[in-house]
Design an enzyme around this catalytic site. Sequence first.
Site, PDB file in Angstrom:
ATOM      1  N   GLU A 138     -42.187  -3.587 -30.691  1.00  0.00           N
ATOM      2  CA  GLU A 138     -40.813  -3.524 -31.605  1.00  0.00           C
ATOM      3  C   GLU A 138     -41.139  -4.585 -32.588  1.00  0.00           C
ATOM      4  O   GLU A 138     -40.778  -4.248 -33.636  1.00  0.00           O
ATOM      5  CB  GLU A 138     -39.502  -3.937 -30.592  1.00  0.00           C
ATOM      6  CG  GLU A 138     -38.500  -3.864 -31.368  1.00  0.00           C
ATOM      7  CD  GLU A 138     -37.100  -4.174 -30.511  1.00  0.00           C
ATOM      8  OE1 GLU A 138     -36.164  -4.795 -30.940  1.00  0.00           O
ATOM      9  OE2 GLU A 138     -37.423  -3.919 -29.191  1.00  0.00           O
ATOM     10  N   ASP A 139     -41.484  -5.560 -32.489  1.00  0.00           N
ATOM     11  CA  ASP A 139     -41.428  -6.822 -33.491  1.00  0.00           C
ATOM     12  C   ASP A 139     -42.921  -7.188 -34.108  1.00  0.00           C
ATOM     13  O   ASP A 139     -42.953  -8.191 -34.821  1.00  0.00           O
ATOM     14  CB  ASP A 139     -40.958  -8.205 -32.715  1.00  0.00           C
ATOM     15  CG  ASP A 139     -39.458  -7.647 -32.327  1.00  0.00           C
ATOM     16  OD1 ASP A 139     -38.758  -6.851 -33.209  1.00  0.00           O
ATOM     17  OD2 ASP A 139     -39.058  -8.382 -31.423  1.00  0.00           O
TER      18      ASP A 139
END
Length: 696
Positions: free
Chosen positions: A100-101
Amino acid sequence: MSAVRSLRKLGRAALLGSSSRHALPDAIEHVAKAHRAHHPGADLDILRRAYVLAESSHRGQMRKSGEPYITHPLAVTLILAELGAETTTLTASLLHDTVEDTDVTLDQVREEFGEEVSYLVDGVTKLEKVDYGAAAEPETFRKMLVATGNDVRVMSIKLADRLHNMRTLGVMRPEKQARIARVTRDVLIPLAERLGVQALKTELEDLVFAVLHPEEYARTRELIREHNAGPDPLAEIAESVRAVLREAGIAAEVLIRPRHFLSVHRVLAKRGELGPCDFGRLLILVAENADCYAVLGELHTCFTPVMSEFKDFIAVPKFNLYQSLHTAFADPRGRVAEVLVRTRRMHRVAEAGVIALGDPHRTSGDEAADGGERADPTRPGWLERLLEWQSHAPDPDTFWAELRDDLAQDREITVFCTDPGGTGRVATLHLPAGATCVDAAYARYGAAGHALVGARLDGQLTPLGTVLRDGDALQLLMAPEGASGPSPQWLEHARTPTARIAIRAWLDSRPRESRAQDAARPEPEADAPAAGGAAERVRAERVREKPAAVTEPPGAPVRLARCCTPVPPDAVVGFAVRGGAVTAHRENCPTVARMTAAGRETVPVRWQASDAGCRVTLYAESLSRPHLLADLTEAIAAEGAAVVFAEVEPPREHRVRHTYTLLLPDAGDLPRLMRAMRDVPGVYDVVRATRDQGSS
């Protein structure tokens, strides 16, 4: 402050790393220690590799608190390790934010750590707001719940992730704190309860309580502080219990289990004041199930039991796997103590829920190697229902609203549903508390639940809105498919999203005029089944002095007179009424003679070929006896007719008159239906309605 210092220490360790490539990094030693306590033989190399990837990929990222970002996946993994999660869950937890990051891809995770870890990481990865806008949050939860349906470890990681975020929520703006706390209250806490993860649930409740109700939280905290400043009377009572159990020869551990903040607040709200023993409960841990009942016997013999507080969740576990005996007693000084009695294994499951059950995909050999404990809990009924209805939720807003409402139902009941027609098949339905016969129909038949026309509980006809109880024996009476459908009133009876979504979809698919007719349809009597149905159609032909040569004569809206309810092939005649519509009567209807005598002009009408069925009203004259209405309704349903309306007049001299408005698939079935009704014991006549109800 100690928690913040601990996070800073973890962050520094993460950035410094370890001197040896194959040694366990210092930053995850605490995770490894907690993991070994539950799984002594666990292979820790995969955790080392997961940490190295997570630390390198998150390097340079900081949390809003100012801590290195790696402290978050480390804290989440420690929470899960302390609850006994197995190695695959911890590996995915360390990596849960990488896709996600960071630049790490799901394919990289799959190649390095395998399909299971990849699935778990993908399951907790949020959908991008840039792609989904305001729908990102509900659609992320939808995706996560679908993934949880295949592997409950997805939700275990999400719950631990939310717990750590709630612990560090103070760095956020107040409005964002409140928004996150509300979602946690409405969605995550109920999910933790349903998955049995009490350790996470109770802390989340306290953190939400502090954010959303700061004044009540502060008062509760002060009450607990004042209580803790003095001696705890439960300590003296616990010692008395230990002495009783030692004398009885029962090996048991007696602990004091303090209530968490929200629990204390609830007790205060319920009782108006707090007694000296209301700040905690006694927890008694034993080895075997039989020991639980032995402890219970000693407590009820040597102290004064408060029987209203006794609950046996061992014989009848809660739907979230929870097992325990609950009781309360008064000691010789009149002090009342609440008690929980459970085995150590029950305690582990009560605290950690599905996390304690490990990998749901283990083989039976793995299960046996783990001491024979249950490894794969059958996918809970509530989750099955949720996965079913969410697939039919038409938009994110509907899904989000229905999800919150569904999760607000915190109890489950079991209903035994017998198929109609005497097949003898019995289906076990798991429904939320408060569910009705309507909910049962859609749970049992899906969209075919539209055909529900009646229900019997323990052999007795009951209204469709009847709230079901745990253990009820239910029979659903169904009309032929397409012969009936729900009315808007069913939405008042429906408690489950499965039913509400299906009913709304059916109503929205109908023309507005049909919906208006359904809304105006009277509710059935309390002991009569309800049903909807398609209206019959008949075409009116206006007579002209010089008919035009047209292939289709000019038409007008036509309705069937309720006083005589004509059906094909009855000879019919029409009368114009206000609004340009025409009402069709049977030719021998008394209303026709009266209106003709009054000079009203007739309008020729004819039947139009249609497969929509026909509506008819019948009177059944009978001798009064028990179960007559149920037997008549069953005979009607067996002939394929749907009951639109039913009424029973008060008995007169042991005679009773039943009025039925029925929808038949084919008018030609009417004679056979009337014979079937006459064959019901006690029924001595069945006739068509020819009431004179005045002007149309």
